[in-house]
Design a protein around this motif. Structure first.
Motif, PDB file in Angstrom:
ATOM      1  N   ILE A 261       0.836  -1.203   0.000  1.00 16.20           N
ATOM      2  CA  ILE A 261       0.000   0.000   0.000  1.00 16.20           C
ATOM      3  C   ILE A 261       0.872   1.254   0.000  1.00 16.20           C
ATOM      4  CG2 ILE A 261      -1.628   1.356   1.386  1.00 16.20           C
ATOM      5  CD1 ILE A 261      -2.887  -1.353   2.251  1.00 16.20           C
ATOM      6  N   ILE A 262       1.891   1.269   0.862  1.00 18.85           N
ATOM      7  CA  ILE A 262       2.782   2.435   0.922  1.00 18.85           C
ATOM      8  C   ILE A 262       3.582   2.555  -0.367  1.00 18.85           C
ATOM      9  CG2 ILE A 262       4.774   3.448   2.111  1.00 18.85           C
ATOM     10  CD1 ILE A 262       3.620   2.270   4.722  1.00 18.85           C
ATOM     11  N   HIS A 263       4.080   1.434  -0.888  1.00 21.43           N
ATOM     12  CA  HIS A 263       4.847   1.461  -2.142  1.00 21.43           C
ATOM     13  C   HIS A 263       3.987   1.984  -3.292  1.00 21.43           C
ATOM     14  CE1 HIS A 263       7.624   0.286  -5.275  1.00 21.43           C
ATOM     15  NE2 HIS A 263       6.629  -0.346  -5.876  1.00 21.43           N
ATOM     16  N   ASN A 264       2.769   1.484  -3.414  1.00 20.56           N
ATOM     17  CA  ASN A 264       1.879   1.903  -4.498  1.00 20.56           C
ATOM     18  C   ASN A 264       1.418   3.349  -4.361  1.00 20.56           C
ATOM     19  OD1 ASN A 264       2.092  -0.631  -5.659  1.00 20.56           O
ATOM     20  ND2 ASN A 264       0.250  -1.402  -4.659  1.00 20.56           N
ATOM     21  N   HIS A 265       1.479   3.878  -3.152  1.00 13.83           N
ATOM     22  CA  HIS A 265       1.094   5.277  -2.920  1.00 13.83           C
ATOM     23  C   HIS A 265       2.090   6.224  -3.597  1.00 13.83           C
ATOM     24  CE1 HIS A 265      -1.161   8.374  -0.833  1.00 13.83           C
ATOM     25  NE2 HIS A 265      -0.042   8.885  -0.321  1.00 13.83           N
TER      26      HIS A 265
END
Length: 116
Positions: free
Chosen positions: A51-55
């Motif tokens: 989730i953080i990476h894709n953000h």
């Protein structure tokens, strides 16, 4: 009555307090490593690193809570989970701007690795 047992230790001949303290610290480290392991397991199951990476940029707590597949009643616990994971070195805090001083989360090298 709390149900906990008060332990007392007596030094045996040839043993000093430092050795006893080190032994006790080692025992508690092993016990509390369970918390770190379960926190990492939880983060992976929730997909927090992805989730953080894709953000694509540091992610604030409120953004993370919105993106997580959890019931709203569980959202207050996400902050504590992230604090444990920061302490363990899996995420790093970053201030998003000087104006609002809101903390955001970024990946560290260990959290960039795919789970085994």
């Amino acid at each position: 009555m709390s149900g906990t047992k008060q332990l007392s230790f007596k030094l045996v001949p040839g043993e000093n307090a430092t050795e006893l303290l080190n032994a006790q610290a080692q025992k508690w480290n092993h016990i509390f490593n369970f918390v770190n392991s379960m926190s990492l397991k939880c983060a992976i199951e929730l997909g927090i690193p992805d989730i953080i990476h894709n953000h694509g940029k540091p992610m604030t707590l409120s953004e993370l809570i919105t993106a997580l597949p959890i019931h709203p009643t569980k959202s207050p616990h996400v902050y504590r989970l992230m604090r444990i994971l920061i302490h363990s070195g899996f995420f790093s805090p970053k201030i998003t701007s000087e104006n609002d001083q809101e903390e955001a989360y970024v990946l560290t090298e260990p959290s960039r690795l795919a789970p085994p």
